[in-house]
Design an enzyme around this catalytic site. Structure first.
Site, PDB file in Angstrom:
ATOM      1  N   GLY A 105       0.837  -1.280   0.055  1.00  0.00           N
ATOM      2  CA  GLY A 105       0.057   0.044  -0.102  1.00  0.00           C
ATOM      3  C   GLY A 105       0.778   1.108  -0.061  1.00  0.00           C
ATOM      4  O   GLY A 105       0.163   2.294   0.410  1.00  0.00           O
ATOM      5  N   GLY A 107       2.617   2.338  -3.238  1.00  0.00           N
ATOM      6  CA  GLY A 107       2.749   2.526  -4.369  1.00  0.00           C
ATOM      7  C   GLY A 107       4.046   1.547  -5.044  1.00  0.00           C
ATOM      8  O   GLY A 107       4.484   1.975  -5.989  1.00  0.00           O
ATOM      9  N   LEU A 108       4.114   0.494  -4.614  1.00  0.00           N
ATOM     10  CA  LEU A 108       5.348  -0.159  -5.122  1.00  0.00           C
ATOM     11  C   LEU A 108       4.465  -1.652  -5.629  1.00  0.00           C
ATOM     12  O   LEU A 108       5.078  -2.368  -5.754  1.00  0.00           O
ATOM     13  CB  LEU A 108       6.194  -0.666  -4.249  1.00  0.00           C
ATOM     14  CG  LEU A 108       7.078   0.451  -3.491  1.00  0.00           C
ATOM     15  CD1 LEU A 108       7.791   0.081  -2.139  1.00  0.00           C
ATOM     16  CD2 LEU A 108       7.899   0.976  -4.383  1.00  0.00           C
ATOM     17  N   GLY A 109       3.226  -1.125  -6.180  1.00  0.00           N
ATOM     18  CA  GLY A 109       2.542  -2.260  -7.006  1.00  0.00           C
ATOM     19  C   GLY A 109       2.051  -3.649  -6.257  1.00  0.00           C
ATOM     20  O   GLY A 109       2.154  -4.761  -6.936  1.00  0.00           O
ATOM     21  N   SER A 111      -0.604  -4.580  -4.987  1.00  0.00           N
ATOM     22  CA  SER A 111      -2.076  -5.039  -5.401  1.00  0.00           C
ATOM     23  C   SER A 111      -1.761  -5.829  -6.616  1.00  0.00           C
ATOM     24  O   SER A 111      -2.365  -6.871  -6.934  1.00  0.00           O
ATOM     25  CB  SER A 111      -3.280  -4.164  -5.312  1.00  0.00           C
ATOM     26  OG  SER A 111      -2.855  -3.328  -6.528  1.00  0.00           O
ATOM     27  N   ASP A 154       0.925  -1.375 -13.526  1.00  0.00           N
ATOM     28  CA  ASP A 154       1.354  -2.118 -12.488  1.00  0.00           C
ATOM     29  C   ASP A 154       1.592  -3.730 -12.861  1.00  0.00           C
ATOM     30  O   ASP A 154       2.155  -4.426 -12.567  1.00  0.00           O
ATOM     31  CB  ASP A 154       0.619  -1.893 -11.171  1.00  0.00           C
ATOM     32  CG  ASP A 154       0.901  -0.774 -10.604  1.00  0.00           C
ATOM     33  OD1 ASP A 154       1.542   0.209 -11.245  1.00  0.00           O
ATOM     34  OD2 ASP A 154       0.656  -0.463  -9.219  1.00  0.00           O
TER      35      ASP A 154
HETATM   36  O1  PMV Z   1       1.747   5.198  -6.515  1.00  0.00           O
HETATM   37  P1  PMV Z   1       1.319   4.450  -7.599  1.00  0.00           P
HETATM   38  O2  PMV Z   1       1.896   3.064  -7.802  1.00  0.00           O
HETATM   39  O3  PMV Z   1      -0.346   4.208  -7.523  1.00  0.00           O
HETATM   40  O4  PMV Z   1       1.429   5.057  -8.825  1.00  0.00           O
HETATM   41  C1  PMV Z   1       0.587   6.381  -9.470  1.00  0.00           C
HETATM   42  C2  PMV Z   1       0.990   6.866 -10.492  1.00  0.00           C
HETATM   43  C3  PMV Z   1       0.495   8.115 -11.121  1.00  0.00           C
HETATM   44  O5  PMV Z   1       1.313   8.694 -12.280  1.00  0.00           O
HETATM   45  C4  PMV Z   1       0.389   9.442  -9.993  1.00  0.00           C
HETATM   46  C5  PMV Z   1      -0.995   8.007 -11.222  1.00  0.00           C
HETATM   47  C6  PMV Z   1      -1.100   7.023 -12.700  1.00  0.00           C
HETATM   48  O6  PMV Z   1      -2.396   6.610 -12.787  1.00  0.00           O
HETATM   49  O7  PMV Z   1      -0.286   6.999 -13.398  1.00  0.00           O
END
Ligand code: PMV
Length: 315
Positions: A105, A107-109, A111, A154
């Site tokens: 959770g 932002g490192l993918g 899910s 992702d």
């Molecule tokens: O933090 P993450 O893995 O949800 O990445 C979001 C990347 C954004 O460019 C901010 C949003 C998107 O949909 O590309």
């Protein structure tokens, strides 16, 4: 007599955005890669009804049964989708445990790594393999459940394990980047304030108020992605570090990096990183630091400041 139980196993990497988060929403290219850390799924035959468990889930772990009803929880529904993908029925007897060191959770993918490892584990349990296109389609279905309208980045990275040059849009394009060398990264993180969707929305509000200011920043970030691709293909770590810095400055100017992100970046640089930047949506969450030398020093200094960090790589 030893009882041999039937098992299945699947794994998938996490993802890291090396360049171009946020500007990718405005048509600029981004680069994402598979991380050395990920998640795994172990499926074991049991005497009980199907169960999916994530011991590391916050609040003492998660344990769910498959349920495809529209009002069921996301995990219950994801489990049902993955079972259907490999023709497992609810009267079969097994349990799945998700493990791995990928932070959840931030932002490192996680899910997408969850979806792909679950699909692979269940397929292996069924003694079959999903084709890449089937894997992508089912993982996308699960990601859509979690994120509404995901870009696809992702789960494409999780399923292919590649470094990808990505342009979003109605028909997203992915090109594989052949890395000249392994990229040593310290990943550091802290809880996020809000969701990706909220971070994207608030930047959109700022953009509508001053379009020319933000368009300039987005164009600059697109140019950085292009230069980043060249540096990755050439194995030029010094240039890569410089480009991390430039990208981070743009993200700061966009207002998506918060003080905790900046603090982690500053610590990494003070401890010898060649460059460091926010990765993902920001407002907390993760940063990456390019650390070909003494990565442990960076990990320790970041941990001492109260954040989490690990040393990994992209290759
Ligand atoms: O933090 P993450 O893995 O949800 O990445 C979001 C990347 C954004 O460019 C901010 C949003 C998107 O949909 O590309």
């Amino acid at each position: 007599m030893e009882i041999r139980r039937h098992v299945g196993r699947g794994a998938a990497p996490g993802k890291v955005i090396l360049f171009g988060e946020h500007s990718v929403v405005y048509g600029q290219p981004a680069i994402a890669a598979a991380l050395g850390h990920g998640l795994g799924a172990t499926v074991i035959e049991t005497g009980n009804e199907p169960r999916l468990q994530i011991p590391r889930w916050t609040g003492g772990g998660l344990s769910v049964a498959p349920n495809s009803q529209a009002d069921a929880g996301g995990m219950d529904r994801a489990f049902a989708i993955a079972m259907r993908a490999v023709d497992l029925s609810a009267d079969q007897r097994f349990s799945v445990t998700i493990d791995g060191e990928l932070p959840l959770g931030v932002g490192l993918g996680s899910s997408a790594a969850f979806a792909v490892s679950l699909l692979r584990g269940l397929a292996d349990f069924q003694r079959r393999q999903l084709s890449e296109s089937d894997l992508l389609a089912h993982a996308q279905e699960i990601e859509t459940l979690f994120h509404g309208n995901p870009s696809g980045l992702d789960h494409t990275v999780a399923a292919t394990g590649r470094c990808l040059y990505f342009v979003a849009g109605e028909r997203p394009t992915f090109e594989t980047i052949d890395l000249k060398t392994t990229i040593p990264l310290v990943v550091a993180w802290t809880p996020r304030r809000g969701t990706t969707a909220e971070a994207v929305r608030s930047l959109r509000t700022r953009w509508t108020q001053s379009p020319s200011k933000y368009d300039r920043l987005f164009t600059a970030m697109g140019d950085i992605s292009l230069a980043g691709r060249k540096a990755l293909e050439a194995g030029d770590l010094a240039q890569l570090g410089h480009l991390f810095q430039e990208n981070h400055k743009c993200l700061q100017a966009c207002g998506v990096s918060d003080p905790s992100n900046d603090q982690m970046v500053d610590i990494a640089l003070a401890e010898g990183a060649l460059g460091a930047k926010l990765t993902g949506a920001g407002q907390g969450g993760a940063v990456i630091a390019l650390c070909p030398k003494e990565p442990r020093r960076v990990v320790e200094a970041i941990a001492k400041a109260g954040f989490s960090a690990l040393f990994t790589h992209v290759n």
